[in-house]
Write an enzyme that holds these catalytic residues in place. Structure first.
Site, PDB file in Angstrom:
ATOM      1  CG  HIS A 133      17.842  13.426  -4.307  1.00 54.97           C
ATOM      2  ND1 HIS A 133      17.831  12.084  -4.616  1.00 54.97           N
ATOM      3  CD2 HIS A 133      19.056  13.669  -3.757  1.00 54.97           C
ATOM      4  CE1 HIS A 133      18.999  11.557  -4.265  1.00 54.97           C
ATOM      5  NE2 HIS A 133      19.766  12.486  -3.751  1.00 54.97           N
ATOM      6  CD  GLU A 134      20.648  16.956  -3.258  1.00 56.98           C
ATOM      7  OE1 GLU A 134      20.981  16.561  -2.118  1.00 56.98           O
ATOM      8  OE2 GLU A 134      21.130  16.468  -4.289  1.00 56.98           O
ATOM      9  CB  ILE A 135      14.006  19.215   0.383  1.00 54.85           C
ATOM     10  CG1 ILE A 135      14.398  20.602  -0.162  1.00 54.85           C
ATOM     11  CG2 ILE A 135      13.045  19.336   1.567  1.00 54.85           C
ATOM     12  CD1 ILE A 135      13.267  21.364  -0.837  1.00 54.85           C
TER      13      ILE A 135
END
Length: 169
Positions: A133-135
């Site tokens: 999600h963050e990448i």
């Protein structure tokens, strides 16, 4: 350190790719500390520099204070499993909206520490979901882009309604 203002959806900064970090210095450490403070205040379990308007590849993830925060600089997914898992996701940039998202159940990521050391690490379950999600966010892919068109439209309409209601007080 400091709680920074969070960029809210649909700000175009959330769809821009973050730049690779090349300087591992006190400014990077301060940014990571600000990200942690901002994420805890939001609240959330993950945040990226683009969430506060800085297009640099750094993310902080913390499930709880006991296990502590993890900082990932220049993270990238270098392998993902064929097996899928579904988890509830949301964003500090779109508070109040949650949806189920299917992603690979396990990943291997390569990242750097705040000191510049390169590490390869495997993750599965919720940590794998959070890293992906963050990448994605660092790559300019806002989490709603992983939803079906119907779910995405519904989530956006719901967020717009929430935003209007909050503006009215």
């Amino acid at each position: 350190m400091a709680i920074r203002p969070i960029v809210r959806f649909p700000n175009p900064l959330l769809t821009r790719k973050a730049e690779t970090i090349t300087r591992f210095d006190a400014a990077l450490e301060a940014l990571a500390a600000d990200l942690l403070d901002t994420m805890r205040d939001a609240p959330g379990v993950g945040i990226t520099a683009p969430h506060i308007g800085i297009l640099e590849r750094v993310t902080v993830i913390e499930f709880d204070r006991e296990s502590g925060a993890r900082t990932f600089v220049n993270p990238e997914v270098i392998w993902c499993s064929d097996e899928k898992a579904t988890h509830t996701e949301g964003s500090v940039s779109m508070p109040g909206i949650l949806e189920e998202v299917e992603r690979p159940r396990a990943v291997r990521v390569r990242y750097q520490t705040l000191g510049g050391e390169t590490i390869d690490e495997e993750a599965d379950g919720f940590m794998a979901t959070c890293l992906q999600h963050e990448i994605d966010q660092l790559d300019g892919i806002f989490w709603t882009q992983r939803l079906s068109r119907l779910k995405r439209d519904r989530a956006i309409k719901k967020f717009e309604k929430l935003t209007r209601e909050q503006a009215r007080g």
